[in-house]
Write a protein that holds these residues in place. Structure first.
Motif, mmCIF file in Angstrom:
data_model
loop_
_atom_site.group_PDB
_atom_site.id
_atom_site.type_symbol
_atom_site.label_atom_id
_atom_site.label_comp_id
_atom_site.label_asym_id
_atom_site.label_seq_id
_atom_site.Cartn_x
_atom_site.Cartn_y
_atom_site.Cartn_z
ATOM 1 N N VAL A 49 -1.735 -5.388 3.684
ATOM 2 C CA VAL A 49 -0.375 -4.793 3.774
ATOM 3 C C VAL A 49 0.498 -5.752 3.701
ATOM 4 C CG1 VAL A 49 0.734 -2.845 4.814
ATOM 5 C CG2 VAL A 49 -1.790 -2.755 5.020
ATOM 6 N N PRO A 69 -6.263 3.171 -1.510
ATOM 7 C CA PRO A 69 -5.902 1.796 -0.949
ATOM 8 C C PRO A 69 -6.073 0.859 -2.176
ATOM 9 C CG PRO A 69 -8.188 2.691 -0.184
ATOM 10 C CD PRO A 69 -7.278 3.938 -1.025
ATOM 11 N N ARG A 70 -5.508 -0.284 -2.154
ATOM 12 C CA ARG A 70 -5.773 -1.107 -3.187
ATOM 13 C C ARG A 70 -6.248 -2.523 -2.530
ATOM 14 N NH1 ARG A 70 -1.259 1.941 -4.317
ATOM 15 N NH2 ARG A 70 0.332 0.894 -2.967
ATOM 16 N N GLN A 111 0.603 -1.222 0.023
ATOM 17 C CA GLN A 111 0.024 -0.057 0.060
ATOM 18 C C GLN A 111 0.794 1.203 0.112
ATOM 19 O OE1 GLN A 111 -3.356 -0.281 -0.330
ATOM 20 N NE2 GLN A 111 -3.612 -2.490 -0.001
#
Length: 209
Positions: free
Chosen positions: A150, A126-127, A113
């Motif tokens: 993360v 955010p992914r 992240q």
């Protein structure tokens, strides 16, 4: 670092969950229909790469023109931006809900992240991974899951589809089973021995008074 709570992410994803599922499911069905005609025993990398391309095609077709969604590509990466709040990627997951990626600096920053300038205005978003899990033989689609991690630490996940069979009890319990209305285990009763020729209503004469 882009961090997002589960409840906030699901609020953004909910309008598209059915179509995200369709993308993965149709890709899997296409693979299972055609793979036996092309491969006797496909390697895991071949399967993963083929599914990645099939899912990408489905996302372009089903979600590419939806207002508020934006397809982003960089090299081999294919991402979907959601209303400027988060970024989705599509990957195979292991049993710990982690992805397997060759650890290049860009990959480490992506998974961690971290900031990614090539995403431009989405570099700090955010992914979330829309991931799928297969059974051990890779013959069945078990789960489709939204995962936020993360690095290798999965902070939360939400199951979008689960076809994993429930594990059955493979042994029989030993000993007597307590009745449903009592916590006290049932006692073993000694079998009654019926004397041959004796009448059940009469006691045997012992000859003693």
């Amino acid at each position: 670092m882009g961090i997002i709570a589960k409840v906030d992410a699901l609020e953004k994803l909910n309008p598209y969950v059915s179509r995200l599922l369709e993308c993965v499911e149709e890709a899997w069905q296409t693979w299972t229909r055609h793979a036996p005609l092309l491969f006797k025993k496909p390697r895991a990398t071949v399967r993963a790469n083929a599914l990645s391309q099939l899912i990408e095609d489905q996302v372009r077709m089903r979600l590419g023109s939806v207002s508020g969604l934006r397809i982003m590509t960089k090299g081999q990466r294919f991402l979907l931006g959601v209303h400027g709040h988060l970024v989705l990627r599509f990957k195979k997951l292991d049993d710990a809900y982690r992805t397997s990626t060759y650890p290049t600096p860009t990959a480490n920053a992506f998974d961690g992240q971290g900031r990614l300038p090539f995403l431009e205005d989405a570099e700090d978003l955010p992914r979330i991974t829309i991931g799928y899990r297969l059974n051990t033989l890779a013959t069945k689609l078990l789960e489709v899951v939204a995962v936020f991690a993360v690095g290798n630490n999965v902070l939360w996940r939400e199951v979008l589809r689960n076809d994993e069979p429930v594990q059955e009890l493979l042994f029989e319990p030993k000993g007597p089973i307590p009745s449903s209305g009592s916590d006290t285990p049932a006692r073993d009763k000694k079998p009654r021995i019926k004397l041959k020729g004796a009448h059940p209503s009469k006691k045997r004469d012992s000859g003693l008074e």
